[in-house]
Scaffold this motif. Sequence first.
Motif, PDB file in Angstrom:
ATOM      1  N   MET A  60       0.825  -1.212   0.000  1.00  0.00           N
ATOM      2  CA  MET A  60       0.000   0.000   0.000  1.00  0.00           C
ATOM      3  C   MET A  60       0.864   1.269   0.000  1.00  0.00           C
ATOM      4  SD  MET A  60      -3.272  -0.839   2.400  1.00  0.00           S
ATOM      5  CE  MET A  60      -2.430  -1.699   3.732  1.00  0.00           C
ATOM      6  N   LEU A  61       1.929   1.266   0.787  1.00  0.00           N
ATOM      7  CA  LEU A  61       2.791   2.448   0.847  1.00  0.00           C
ATOM      8  C   LEU A  61       3.529   2.675  -0.466  1.00  0.00           C
ATOM      9  CD1 LEU A  61       4.225   2.113   4.456  1.00  0.00           C
ATOM     10  CD2 LEU A  61       2.585   3.815   3.626  1.00  0.00           C
ATOM     11  N   LYS A  62       3.979   1.597  -1.106  1.00  0.00           N
ATOM     12  CA  LYS A  62       4.657   1.735  -2.395  1.00  0.00           C
ATOM     13  C   LYS A  62       3.706   2.287  -3.455  1.00  0.00           C
ATOM     14  CE  LYS A  62       8.193  -1.710  -1.545  1.00  0.00           C
ATOM     15  NZ  LYS A  62       8.636  -3.096  -1.777  1.00  0.00           N
ATOM     16  N   LYS A  63       2.440   1.822  -3.439  1.00  0.00           N
ATOM     17  CA  LYS A  63       1.449   2.322  -4.395  1.00  0.00           C
ATOM     18  C   LYS A  63       1.108   3.785  -4.108  1.00  0.00           C
ATOM     19  CE  LYS A  63      -0.716  -1.952  -5.795  1.00  0.00           C
ATOM     20  NZ  LYS A  63      -1.953  -2.734  -5.935  1.00  0.00           N
ATOM     21  N   ALA A  64       1.250   4.207  -2.860  1.00  0.00           N
ATOM     22  CA  ALA A  64       0.987   5.596  -2.491  1.00  0.00           C
ATOM     23  C   ALA A  64       2.169   6.502  -2.825  1.00  0.00           C
ATOM     24  CB  ALA A  64       0.657   5.693  -1.003  1.00  0.00           C
ATOM     25  N   GLY A  65       3.288   5.935  -3.285  1.00  0.00           N
ATOM     26  CA  GLY A  65       4.433   6.719  -3.710  1.00  0.00           C
ATOM     27  C   GLY A  65       5.492   6.931  -2.631  1.00  0.00           C
TER      28      GLY A  65
END
Length: 72
Positions: A60-65
Amino acid sequence: MTVERIVRIVAGLFIMLSLALSHFAGTADLSSPSWLWFTAFVGFNLFQSGITRFCPMDIMLKKAGVQSGCGL
């Protein structure tokens, strides 16, 4: 195995151990639905992510940038 993975495994084990000890000491009732099950989920997820390298929060954090790394 990296330090990060060992920390996740140990932290997960400590959370689950503290829940088990409080349950068997009679100070926490895990036989009925409660917020303690959320704590058990967090502990189990920490433990399994240290072993399998699969962590939903990482995804989730990686997808949030959010960038990975120590940030130093």
